[in-house]
Structure formats: C-alpha cells, structure tokens
Write an enzyme that holds these catalytic residues in place. Sequence first.
Site, PDB file in Angstrom:
ATOM      1  N   LYS A  10     -18.469   6.507  34.241  1.00 55.49           N
ATOM      2  CA  LYS A  10     -19.728   6.359  34.958  1.00 55.49           C
ATOM      3  C   LYS A  10     -19.605   6.978  36.349  1.00 55.49           C
ATOM      4  O   LYS A  10     -18.661   6.665  37.089  1.00 55.49           O
ATOM      5  CB  LYS A  10     -20.096   4.873  35.077  1.00 55.49           C
ATOM      6  CG  LYS A  10     -20.145   4.156  33.733  1.00 55.49           C
ATOM      7  CD  LYS A  10     -20.351   2.650  33.869  1.00 55.49           C
ATOM      8  CE  LYS A  10     -21.747   2.303  34.320  1.00 55.49           C
ATOM      9  NZ  LYS A  10     -22.000   0.827  34.193  1.00 55.49           N
TER      10      LYS A  10
ATOM     11  N   ASP B 151     -15.712  -5.698  33.060  1.00 54.95           N
ATOM     12  CA  ASP B 151     -14.835  -5.282  34.153  1.00 54.95           C
ATOM     13  C   ASP B 151     -14.896  -3.763  34.275  1.00 54.95           C
ATOM     14  O   ASP B 151     -14.942  -3.042  33.274  1.00 54.95           O
ATOM     15  CB  ASP B 151     -13.404  -5.721  33.859  1.00 54.95           C
ATOM     16  CG  ASP B 151     -12.510  -5.686  35.091  1.00 54.95           C
ATOM     17  OD1 ASP B 151     -13.051  -5.543  36.196  1.00 54.95           O
ATOM     18  OD2 ASP B 151     -11.287  -5.831  34.929  1.00 54.95           O
TER      19      ASP B 151
ATOM     20  N   PRO C 296     -24.392   7.749  24.311  1.00 60.84           N
ATOM     21  CA  PRO C 296     -25.665   7.431  23.661  1.00 60.84           C
ATOM     22  C   PRO C 296     -26.426   6.376  24.443  1.00 60.84           C
ATOM     23  O   PRO C 296     -25.827   5.572  25.167  1.00 60.84           O
ATOM     24  CB  PRO C 296     -25.238   6.909  22.278  1.00 60.84           C
ATOM     25  CG  PRO C 296     -23.814   6.494  22.439  1.00 60.84           C
ATOM     26  CD  PRO C 296     -23.233   7.379  23.495  1.00 60.84           C
TER      27      PRO C 296
ATOM     28  N   VAL D 168     -30.325   5.288  26.637  1.00 58.80           N
ATOM     29  CA  VAL D 168     -31.286   5.790  27.618  1.00 58.80           C
ATOM     30  C   VAL D 168     -30.541   6.223  28.876  1.00 58.80           C
ATOM     31  O   VAL D 168     -29.652   5.509  29.360  1.00 58.80           O
ATOM     32  CB  VAL D 168     -32.330   4.708  27.957  1.00 58.80           C
ATOM     33  CG1 VAL D 168     -33.321   5.211  29.001  1.00 58.80           C
ATOM     34  CG2 VAL D 168     -33.058   4.261  26.685  1.00 58.80           C
ATOM     35  N   ARG D 169     -30.871   7.377  29.417  1.00 60.22           N
ATOM     36  CA  ARG D 169     -30.245   7.848  30.651  1.00 60.22           C
ATOM     37  C   ARG D 169     -30.525   6.871  31.792  1.00 60.22           C
ATOM     38  O   ARG D 169     -31.651   6.409  31.986  1.00 60.22           O
ATOM     39  CB  ARG D 169     -30.777   9.228  31.043  1.00 60.22           C
ATOM     40  CG  ARG D 169     -30.366  10.343  30.128  1.00 60.22           C
ATOM     41  CD  ARG D 169     -28.876  10.680  30.302  1.00 60.22           C
ATOM     42  NE  ARG D 169     -28.540  11.964  29.714  1.00 60.22           N
ATOM     43  CZ  ARG D 169     -28.215  12.139  28.443  1.00 60.22           C
ATOM     44  NH1 ARG D 169     -28.202  11.112  27.606  1.00 60.22           N
ATOM     45  NH2 ARG D 169     -27.906  13.339  27.989  1.00 60.22           N
TER      46      ARG D 169
END
Length: 573
Positions: free
Chosen positions: A337, A372, A317, A319-320
């Site tokens: 990520k 981290d 969830p 903003v891209r």
Amino acid sequence: MQNIAQPQKVAYQIITHFDQSYRWFTRITRGAQARFEQGKWKETLSASRERITIYEKSLADAVADLYQEVPVHQLSDDFWQQMKKYYARLLEDHPQFELAETFYNSVIGRLFKHRHIDNQIMFVLPSRCYLPGQDRLKVIYSFDTRTSVREMYEAIFRVYRFNIPFDNYQRDLLNLERALRKRLNRAQLASVTAVELLKSVFYRGKSAYLIGRICMPDETLPFVVSLQTSAKQALVVDALLTDRKDLSVIFGFARSYFMADTQYPAEVAAFLQELLPNKKHFELYMALGHYKHGKTVFYRNFLQHLEHSDDMFEAAPGVRGLVMMVFHLPSYGVVFKIIKDEFAESKKITRQHVKDCYRLVKMTDRVGRMADTHEYMNFRFPLNRIAPELLAELQETCGSSVEITDQELIIRHLYIERKMTPLNLYLEQQTDPQKIRHALYELGSCIKQIALANIFPGDMLHKNFGITRHGRVIFYDYDEICLMSERNFRALPKSDDPYFMDTLSVAPNDVFPEQFEHFIVGKKALKEQLKVLHPELMTPAFWHEVQRITAQGEIPDFTPYNPAMRFPRDEAI
C-alpha cells in the site's frame, strides 16, 4: 590509515545497544504476570504501547553514539565489511542472535537511509543457519503422561504458579479432564507419549495462555490452556483448545502482540511453527512482539519467493482507494500500500494524517479486528516483474514515492499488510445465504469491537473490510479513523420538509448513525439483513454508550476463540 580496531569497537558498541534494548523489552514483558494477576488492564495497554516504542528509541541512541564515534560518511566500504565480520563473531553464542542481526541492519539502514541493501555490509542473509531443536530443552517443559489425565494437569499447575489462588481449582481440573477426554478417544489417550508446553506464559489482553502440544505416534495436536481471572481476582481456567484453527486465530495478524518472556526467541518461534505450519515464520516473530525482526524475516521470505515464482505484480482486486494505491503479487499472501500524491476532493486529510492513523492502529489493541501493517522505506522490486499497467498507474498516482532504475522499482515509503478477500467482492460472488448472513454478522461485530477498542472506523464502506479464510471480517482502511471521543454522534432531526437535510447545520465531527445503513453495504437486501443483525449500529444511543465505556477506560474482554469453548464457572465440585 584507519585504525584496524575501530570497526571492532563500533561493532561492540552496536551489540551493547541491542542488549540494553532487549533487557528493556524483557523487563516490560516480565511485568505481564503481575499485571494479569492484579487486573491492571489499563497498565497492560500502556505497557504494550511502551514496548512497541523501545526499538526506535534504542535505534536512535545507537545511531547517535555511532556518529559520535566515527565519521560515518567518510568511511570506506572495507570499514563496514570488517565491522559486519566482527559483529557476526559477537553473535556466535548470542541467544538472540537473529534479533541482534535485525538491530544491526536497522543501524546500517538508518545511516544510509536504506539506500544500500547489500549483504556485504548488512545481514540480508542470516549470519548462520539455526537448526530448530538445539535449544528446545531451554524453552519447553515435558510432562509425563503415564499417569492419569488429572495427575498430569496437577503436575502442570505445580510448574506454572501464579501469585493468586484459583477461583475453584477442583472445578477447573474437572473441566480440563472432561475437555481432553472429549477431544481424544481412549486409544488416542493411551498413545500419548508426552505433553510439551512452552515455558513462557503468553499474556495478552485479559488472558494468559499455556501453549504446547500433545505428542502421539501418528499425530501432534495443539494443547492450549486459556486462563483468566474472576471478579474476585482469582485464577480461572477458561478453555482448553486442541484445534489448529483455534490456535491460528489466537495468533492472528489482527491481534496485538503477546507478552511472552523468553531468552531464546528462535527456538520459541520454531516450536510455534511446528504447531502452526500454515503461519509464516515472520508472522510468529511479530506475534511475539519482535515485529522489527518479523519485517526482516518477511523480506528474506519475499526474496526467496521471487526466486521461485514468475508472476507479475499488479493492482490488487477491488475498488480503487481514494488515498492508497494497493498492489500485490498474485502468488504471494500480502498487499503493498502506497499513499497517493493527491487525494480525492472528498478526503480532507493530509499525507501526515494518514501516517498518524496507521501509527495509531499500531499502538492500539487491535482486538482481532484491525490488520497489522508494517512500514518500509526504499523497498525494492525487480522492474521486470512489474506489470506495465501497474507501473504506469504508480507513476501517475504515487510519483513522489516512486524511483525507477535500470533494474528496480524503489518505493520510498509503503505499508505491507496481510492479503484478504475484500468484503464487497466476497458478497458479490457469494451465493450461499448462510455465508452471506455470517459475513454481515461479522461485519457488524467488527465495527462494534473496534469502537469498544476506542477507535471510530470512520469510512465504514464494506470495501474497506476483508474476510479471512476462517470467515472473520477484518478492517484494513485507516485513513479516516479517530478516537471515539473525537466524534459527536447525533440523531437526525425529524421534519416533514424534504429539503431539511440541505439546511441542517453539521460540524466536521458530527456523525449521524441513522445514515449508516445507506452506505455500509450497497444492495437493499444486504442493508436489511445488516439492520436485523445489528440494529443498534444505526442508533446514536449505541455510540453514546460506547463513548461512555471508552471514556471511563473500561477494557472489554475480546476472547479470540468461540465462546462455546469456554468452561462453565458455576458448577460446584
């Protein structure tokens, strides 16, 4: 025909490299006491950075020696299976067996470029079941509580000795006694059966911690004595912490790793897990500085969670991002990520620059304000758990990092980070004015403390910050960070010309703090609150002062608990 002794020899070679690595790790860790006593804070930061590099250097040496010993890519599966069996035997009485497993896995992973995650040749599963408590007496001291509270404290400081005097020993004893009596009523004090403390002193930043617990028949409480040094380089007891929330923050994922010397890390981690049952086991290993083994424990935990869940991986969830594609498993507490193949036009950076930024954060004192992150190669996901929309987006935006087989999605390079609520979503959904004000105060404090740690956050949009369940704001988007010295903080020139900004000469490293209010948070009401709470953020003078502090190498004290918990230091006894 292969020499049957050869796998045994190579296994011994690997364990020898691990042992050398751990001795190096231990030598740096043991130096923490002298650095603390002597106030060598710059050396403390250097030692922390050096210790992080040990693993990769030791791994490179081990792999190079192995290539010298055997024709790695000509060996049969039987060779590697035999080698693992010999290695497992070497671990039977090894005090750091679990760390040695991870080191072995790293060697195999490096040899095969992480393409073969196979329990027959690696320790995907642990070599043995470790029962917490079997080495407990090797890692804790137990103090008699049948005496008075004061006598118990005196006994503690007879065991934990420092090579500097107390600033005011009697004052500190009185502060500690008052704090415990304030926390426990008479009946609770009378019921205490023991106070147990880890033998290792935990050093980080400008503090040292004695960490343990108060044992009572019906409950167990954390018992943490926080120590610092005075301006006279004398020992000061700064606080007594008995709340799990305070201990959880001290062991937070946005803080630097502790220096805590122990030869039995499994037992220390198990003891800490009892104190902090809401912390994942891998987080505790990471807090101890064993971040590589923490990654191993995470992966095992991840596989176990997959077996006991059925939800689908989906885009996270919020903003891209313009640089990173972020996704998660809703039932699991981390985000994944991946660096995108192409960045938006506004991002004048490269893929290597992004990696360098994440590395910089790893090597920096994160002061409780920067999450981290943990880097993985060829990380595998079950393909049937990937939402079709996510799979399509990954292929479109991160195609060079993605490989798809019949059953798996393989990500060649990704980062894993603790999941938080994006601050922009939190502020949109929050209706309590006090909580909104607190979040904005935390946001400004986060930016200031990161800057004092010699990091300019760069992109300070509030979507790049998260908020924890304890209400603490953490920064987690690193692609535009840099050292404070790498930016030129300028005042906006005054002009009546409405178009003067269009002709203003701006260098790539120029920053105008007066413009921060326009993009840190969006809504006008939030901007006004942030300006009231942290007006100095919008002035070049503040940033120039931070540059002066960081250029001189001054190390601020980032106390990880509420300042109200700190003891007074000016009371005469």
